[in-house]
Design a protein around this motif. Structure first.
Motif, PDB file in Angstrom:
ATOM      1  N   UNK A   1       0.824  -1.208   0.000  1.00 48.92           N
ATOM      2  CA  UNK A   1       0.000   0.000   0.000  1.00 48.92           C
ATOM      3  C   UNK A   1       0.860   1.261   0.000  1.00 48.92           C
ATOM      4  N   UNK A   2       1.991   1.234   0.687  1.00 48.13           N
ATOM      5  CA  UNK A   2       2.846   2.430   0.707  1.00 48.13           C
ATOM      6  C   UNK A   2       3.479   2.684  -0.655  1.00 48.13           C
ATOM      7  N   UNK A   3       3.899   1.615  -1.328  1.00 48.03           N
ATOM      8  CA  UNK A   3       4.441   1.784  -2.678  1.00 48.03           C
ATOM      9  C   UNK A   3       3.364   2.324  -3.600  1.00 48.03           C
ATOM     10  N   UNK A   4       2.153   1.802  -3.487  1.00 49.29           N
ATOM     11  CA  UNK A   4       1.044   2.271  -4.323  1.00 49.29           C
ATOM     12  C   UNK A   4       0.748   3.747  -4.054  1.00 49.29           C
ATOM     13  N   UNK A   5       0.767   4.135  -2.796  1.00 52.53           N
ATOM     14  CA  UNK A   5       0.503   5.526  -2.437  1.00 52.53           C
ATOM     15  C   UNK A   5       1.546   6.475  -2.983  1.00 52.53           C
ATOM     16  N   UNK A   6       2.796   6.084  -2.882  1.00 51.25           N
ATOM     17  CA  UNK A   6       3.858   6.947  -3.404  1.00 51.25           C
ATOM     18  C   UNK A   6       3.796   7.009  -4.925  1.00 51.25           C
ATOM     19  N   UNK A   7       3.445   5.884  -5.564  1.00 55.54           N
ATOM     20  CA  UNK A   7       3.260   5.895  -7.009  1.00 55.54           C
ATOM     21  C   UNK A   7       2.126   6.849  -7.385  1.00 55.54           C
ATOM     22  N   UNK A   8       1.011   6.741  -6.669  1.00 49.62           N
ATOM     23  CA  UNK A   8      -0.122   7.626  -6.928  1.00 49.62           C
ATOM     24  C   UNK A   8       0.244   9.089  -6.758  1.00 49.62           C
ATOM     25  N   UNK A   9       1.032   9.384  -5.735  1.00 47.46           N
ATOM     26  CA  UNK A   9       1.448  10.772  -5.496  1.00 47.46           C
ATOM     27  C   UNK A   9       2.294  11.301  -6.656  1.00 47.46           C
TER      28      UNK A   9
ATOM     29  N   UNK B   1      -2.093  -4.873  -7.823  1.00 50.61           N
ATOM     30  CA  UNK B   1      -2.558  -5.132  -9.179  1.00 50.61           C
ATOM     31  C   UNK B   1      -3.324  -3.936  -9.740  1.00 50.61           C
ATOM     32  N   UNK B   2      -3.627  -2.974  -8.873  1.00 49.98           N
ATOM     33  CA  UNK B   2      -4.386  -1.786  -9.276  1.00 49.98           C
ATOM     34  C   UNK B   2      -3.502  -0.655  -9.793  1.00 49.98           C
ATOM     35  N   UNK B   3      -2.208  -0.899  -9.879  1.00 52.65           N
ATOM     36  CA  UNK B   3      -1.287   0.167 -10.285  1.00 52.65           C
ATOM     37  C   UNK B   3      -1.676   0.825 -11.613  1.00 52.65           C
TER      38      UNK B   3
ATOM     39  N   UNK C   1      -2.299   4.782 -11.882  1.00 51.61           N
ATOM     40  CA  UNK C   1      -1.547   5.567 -12.851  1.00 51.61           C
ATOM     41  C   UNK C   1      -2.456   6.608 -13.516  1.00 51.61           C
ATOM     42  N   UNK C   2      -3.578   6.137 -14.028  1.00 48.47           N
ATOM     43  CA  UNK C   2      -4.517   7.019 -14.730  1.00 48.47           C
ATOM     44  C   UNK C   2      -5.263   7.916 -13.742  1.00 48.47           C
ATOM     45  N   UNK C   3      -5.755   7.329 -12.658  1.00 50.26           N
ATOM     46  CA  UNK C   3      -6.554   8.094 -11.694  1.00 50.26           C
ATOM     47  C   UNK C   3      -5.720   9.196 -11.034  1.00 50.26           C
ATOM     48  N   UNK C   4      -4.481   8.895 -10.675  1.00 49.34           N
ATOM     49  CA  UNK C   4      -3.623   9.903 -10.053  1.00 49.34           C
ATOM     50  C   UNK C   4      -3.352  11.061 -10.989  1.00 49.34           C
ATOM     51  N   UNK C   5      -2.982  10.744 -12.224  1.00 53.95           N
ATOM     52  CA  UNK C   5      -2.712  11.806 -13.202  1.00 53.95           C
ATOM     53  C   UNK C   5      -3.966  12.637 -13.461  1.00 53.95           C
ATOM     54  N   UNK C   6      -5.108  11.961 -13.586  1.00 59.23           N
ATOM     55  CA  UNK C   6      -6.374  12.671 -13.833  1.00 59.23           C
ATOM     56  C   UNK C   6      -6.737  13.577 -12.660  1.00 59.23           C
ATOM     57  N   UNK C   7      -6.569  13.095 -11.440  1.00 58.22           N
ATOM     58  CA  UNK C   7      -6.861  13.919 -10.261  1.00 58.22           C
ATOM     59  C   UNK C   7      -5.964  15.148 -10.227  1.00 58.22           C
ATOM     60  N   UNK C   8      -4.669  14.948 -10.468  1.00 59.94           N
ATOM     61  CA  UNK C   8      -3.752  16.078 -10.484  1.00 59.94           C
ATOM     62  C   UNK C   8      -4.102  17.086 -11.561  1.00 59.94           C
ATOM     63  N   UNK C   9      -4.369  16.598 -12.762  1.00 56.07           N
ATOM     64  CA  UNK C   9      -4.699  17.497 -13.870  1.00 56.07           C
ATOM     65  C   UNK C   9      -6.019  18.220 -13.619  1.00 56.07           C
ATOM     66  N   UNK C  10      -7.020  17.486 -13.138  1.00 53.22           N
ATOM     67  CA  UNK C  10      -8.338  18.101 -12.914  1.00 53.22           C
ATOM     68  C   UNK C  10      -8.272  19.202 -11.868  1.00 53.22           C
TER      69      UNK C  10
ATOM     70  N   UNK D   1      -6.383   3.253  -0.373  1.00 51.29           N
ATOM     71  CA  UNK D   1      -5.569   2.580   0.637  1.00 51.29           C
ATOM     72  C   UNK D   1      -6.153   1.204   0.944  1.00 51.29           C
ATOM     73  N   UNK D   2      -7.438   1.148   1.195  1.00 50.13           N
ATOM     74  CA  UNK D   2      -8.083  -0.122   1.537  1.00 50.13           C
ATOM     75  C   UNK D   2      -7.937  -1.134   0.407  1.00 50.13           C
ATOM     76  N   UNK D   3      -8.113  -0.710  -0.822  1.00 47.21           N
ATOM     77  CA  UNK D   3      -8.014  -1.618  -1.957  1.00 47.21           C
ATOM     78  C   UNK D   3      -6.578  -2.064  -2.199  1.00 47.21           C
ATOM     79  N   UNK D   4      -5.625  -1.137  -2.107  1.00 46.19           N
ATOM     80  CA  UNK D   4      -4.227  -1.461  -2.423  1.00 46.19           C
ATOM     81  C   UNK D   4      -3.598  -2.385  -1.393  1.00 46.19           C
ATOM     82  N   UNK D   5      -4.110  -2.408  -0.191  1.00 48.09           N
ATOM     83  CA  UNK D   5      -3.577  -3.333   0.814  1.00 48.09           C
ATOM     84  C   UNK D   5      -3.776  -4.780   0.389  1.00 48.09           C
ATOM     85  N   UNK D   6      -4.895  -5.041  -0.286  1.00 50.59           N
ATOM     86  CA  UNK D   6      -5.302  -6.417  -0.541  1.00 50.59           C
ATOM     87  C   UNK D   6      -5.153  -6.885  -1.981  1.00 50.59           C
ATOM     88  N   UNK D   7      -5.303  -5.951  -2.914  1.00 49.90           N
ATOM     89  CA  UNK D   7      -5.352  -6.362  -4.314  1.00 49.90           C
ATOM     90  C   UNK D   7      -4.012  -6.117  -4.995  1.00 49.90           C
TER      91      UNK D   7
END
Length: 193
Positions: free
Chosen positions: A34-42, A90-92, A96-105, A187-193
């Motif tokens: 989850x921490x790797x996913x969070x930093x990737x999202x950031x 597996x949600x990376x 990838x798309x959601x993080x970029x879209x949130x930042x751009x929006x 966070x909840x999803x990335x812990x498990x999936x």
């Protein structure tokens, strides 16, 4: 007395108790995933913001600085995943798309809205990292030290975003609440999936 929701001075937090027999051990694979996913999202959020803002706005320099720190955090968690044989979420591709879209929006709304996004995300990450530090206790001192260091930098990002006008964004309470809820779900999803 209840512990505050967030703390601006991690060094003032009480020490976490060590793991005791009978306690549930922290799930290190889940923590790292989850921490790797969070930093990737950031990194993707900041990439989206910078794609829109470029260097035309005064906050671009601050966002670039934050992006570099997030890239360093991601690099360290990538290393830890490899060292410990932990698969990334597996949600990376979605992050990838959601993080970029949130930042751009948020950057398209305004530079202050981009900062509101940062403040909301980092508020949730502070809570997330604080919970991990409590769970780790003395079980994983090196990992705990890494998380504490990164948590302090995330708090700097939040404070910088607020100083740059995050709370002046039109509809800030609603925008912040939506982004924070999205972070909790990710966070909840990335812990498990």
């Amino acid at each position: 007395m209840a512990e505050p929701e967030t703390t601006t001075h991690p060094e003032l937090r009480p020490a976490s108790p060590a793991w005791r027999p009978g306690d549930e051990r922290p799930d290190i694979h889940s923590i790292l995933r989850v921490d790797q996913a969070g930093e990737f999202g950031a990194t993707r959020i900041y990439a989206g913001q910078l794609a829109v803002l470029g260097d035309r706005h005064s906050c671009a320099r601050e966002i670039s600085k934050m992006a570099l720190q997030e890239a360093r955090h991601l690099k360290r968690f990538d290393e830890l995943l490899a060292e410990r044989g932990v698969r990334p979420t597996l949600l990376q591709p979605i992050w990838n798309v959601a993080g970029h879209a949130l930042g751009a929006a948020t950057a398209l709304i305004s530079p202050q809205a981009a900062m509101a996004c940062t403040a909301a995300v980092e508020t949730e990450i502070d809570k997330h990292y604080a919970g991990q530090l409590r769970a780790l206790g003395a079980e994983e001192p090196e990992l705990a030290a890494t998380i504490a260091e990164f948590q302090a930098e995330e708090l700097e990002h939040r404070d910088s975003a607020i100083a740059a006008g995050a709370e002046d964004t039109f509809g800030y309470p609603v925008l912040s609440a939506l982004i924070r809820a999205g972070c909790r779900a990710a966070i909840a999803l990335s812990k498990r999936i």
